[in-house]
Write a protein that holds these residues in place. Structure first.
Motif, PDB file in Angstrom:
ATOM      1  N   VAL A  29      -4.100 -10.475   1.397  1.00  0.00           N
ATOM      2  CA  VAL A  29      -5.422 -10.442   0.706  1.00  0.00           C
ATOM      3  C   VAL A  29      -5.349  -8.969   0.007  1.00  0.00           C
ATOM      4  CG1 VAL A  29      -8.098  -9.133   1.415  1.00  0.00           C
ATOM      5  CG2 VAL A  29      -6.050 -10.587   3.033  1.00  0.00           C
ATOM      6  N   VAL A  30      -5.318  -9.654  -1.606  1.00  0.00           N
ATOM      7  CA  VAL A  30      -5.902  -8.935  -2.759  1.00  0.00           C
ATOM      8  C   VAL A  30      -6.862  -8.898  -2.792  1.00  0.00           C
ATOM      9  CG1 VAL A  30      -5.495  -9.299  -5.195  1.00  0.00           C
ATOM     10  CG2 VAL A  30      -4.263 -10.864  -3.219  1.00  0.00           C
ATOM     11  N   SER A  31      -7.216  -6.785  -3.261  1.00  0.00           N
ATOM     12  CA  SER A  31      -8.201  -6.204  -3.515  1.00  0.00           C
ATOM     13  C   SER A  31      -7.920  -5.709  -4.287  1.00  0.00           C
ATOM     14  CB  SER A  31      -8.544  -5.542  -2.039  1.00  0.00           C
ATOM     15  OG  SER A  31      -7.789  -4.480  -1.635  1.00  0.00           O
ATOM     16  N   ASP A  32      -9.291  -5.574  -5.101  1.00  0.00           N
ATOM     17  CA  ASP A  32      -9.422  -4.198  -6.075  1.00  0.00           C
ATOM     18  C   ASP A  32     -11.251  -3.790  -5.833  1.00  0.00           C
ATOM     19  OD1 ASP A  32     -10.619  -6.519  -7.685  1.00  0.00           O
ATOM     20  OD2 ASP A  32      -9.356  -6.491  -9.544  1.00  0.00           O
ATOM     21  N   LYS A  33     -12.104  -2.706  -6.876  1.00  0.00           N
ATOM     22  CA  LYS A  33     -12.856  -2.222  -6.924  1.00  0.00           C
ATOM     23  C   LYS A  33     -13.943  -3.531  -7.217  1.00  0.00           C
ATOM     24  CE  LYS A  33     -12.707   0.365 -10.482  1.00  0.00           C
ATOM     25  NZ  LYS A  33     -13.657   1.425 -11.544  1.00  0.00           N
ATOM     26  N   SER A  34     -13.645  -4.934  -7.511  1.00  0.00           N
ATOM     27  CA  SER A  34     -14.767  -5.847  -7.417  1.00  0.00           C
ATOM     28  C   SER A  34     -14.743  -6.483  -6.088  1.00  0.00           C
ATOM     29  CB  SER A  34     -14.208  -6.407  -8.731  1.00  0.00           C
ATOM     30  OG  SER A  34     -13.002  -7.421  -8.164  1.00  0.00           O
ATOM     31  N   GLY A  35     -13.517  -6.584  -5.529  1.00  0.00           N
ATOM     32  CA  GLY A  35     -14.148  -6.941  -3.643  1.00  0.00           C
ATOM     33  C   GLY A  35     -12.296  -6.718  -3.504  1.00  0.00           C
ATOM     34  N   ALA A  36     -12.760  -7.971  -2.766  1.00  0.00           N
ATOM     35  CA  ALA A  36     -11.440  -8.683  -1.759  1.00  0.00           C
ATOM     36  C   ALA A  36     -11.260 -10.304  -2.034  1.00  0.00           C
ATOM     37  CB  ALA A  36     -10.947  -8.142  -0.298  1.00  0.00           C
TER      38      ALA A  36
END
Length: 260
Positions: A29-36
């Protein structure tokens, strides 16, 4: 190449790079402030330049190849971006299936990594090879969608520069207006415009000065003031240095040329 155990989380710093992720095994799962976003084995992700870090969390034992690159030096990539469908909306990130031919290419990358073989020229060769494979084995629509984050990044930066440009702005001021450090701004600017920001600003200023001098109603003192010169003599010295002529003589020549 990162080996991530099940339920392990890894922080990945972007370093202001464009980012490519290839899931060679498992699921993450790749996540940052924009979502996952979930990526299974056989999928790849493209993400544009950002100062944010990315978190990779593994849902099972996984192997991920991470490729980061600062600039768009590849002629192949430039050609692909120019061919991208005009109706393609630039996006912050994109995903695509890794085709068999690209999987074989990535396996050679794995071999280089395992053998600890790396030098800059090889990196650029492999980067060009990757974009070449994209152009060969994916449809126009598929590679347009996958490369769309780079379209977003290019258009966003260029728009930001042009919208903040003023005739008397300097590099430090322009970088500040674009909310970037002078170092990152200068690097990104050179990548985008093909020259340093200092040279671009100087060329831009010269072009605007000549445009002003070509007008039939041009007033030397007003032009000098508009472009931030301390005096008419300072403006004259600048013109002699940059154009090998005085402002008045330039005005006569340019005006004459416009009237022909």
């Amino acid at each position: 190449m990162k080996h991530i155990e099940k339920n392990e989380a890894v922080e990945l710093k972007r370093d202001l790079c464009n980012l490519l992720l290839f899931v060679m095994q498992g699921e993450i799962v790749v996540s940052d402030k924009s979502g996952a976003l979930s990526l299974k084995c056989g999928r790849m992700l493209m993400s544009t330049n950002s100062e944010e870090s990315v978190c990779l969390r593994s849902l099972e034992d996984s192997v991920v190849i991470v490729l980061k690159f600062y600039n768009i030096e590849s002629l192949i990539l430039e050609s692909l971006l120019q061919k991208c469908r005009e109706d393609m909306t630039p996006r912050y990130y994109s995903t695509e299936t890794i085709c068999p031919e690209l999987f074989r290419f990535l396996s050679t990358i794995e071999d280089y990594i395992k053998a600890d073989v790396f030098f800059q020229h090889l990196f650029y060769l492999k980067l060009n090879e990757f974009f070449g494979l994209i152009s060969i084995y994916y449809t126009d629509e598929a590679y347009s969608a996958f490369l769309s984050p780079l379209l977003y990044y290019k258009s966003k930066f260029r728009f930001m520069v042009l919208s903040n440009y003023e005739p008397n702005v300097n590099v430090i001021e322009l970088a500040k207006k674009c909310n970037m450090s002078i170092r990152n701004f200068s690097r990104r600017f050179t990548e985008e415009f093909g020259m340093s920001p200092g040279k671009w600003l100087m060329d831009k200023k010269d072009a605007l000065i000549l445009e002003s001098l070509s007008e039939s109603t041009a007033v030397m003192t007003v032009i000098a003031e508009n472009f931030g010169f301390a005096s008419s003599s300072h403006f004259s010295t600048y013109c002699k240095k940059r154009f090998n002529d005085t402002p008045y003589d330039l005005h006569k020549k340019l005006k004459s040329g416009m009237e022909r």
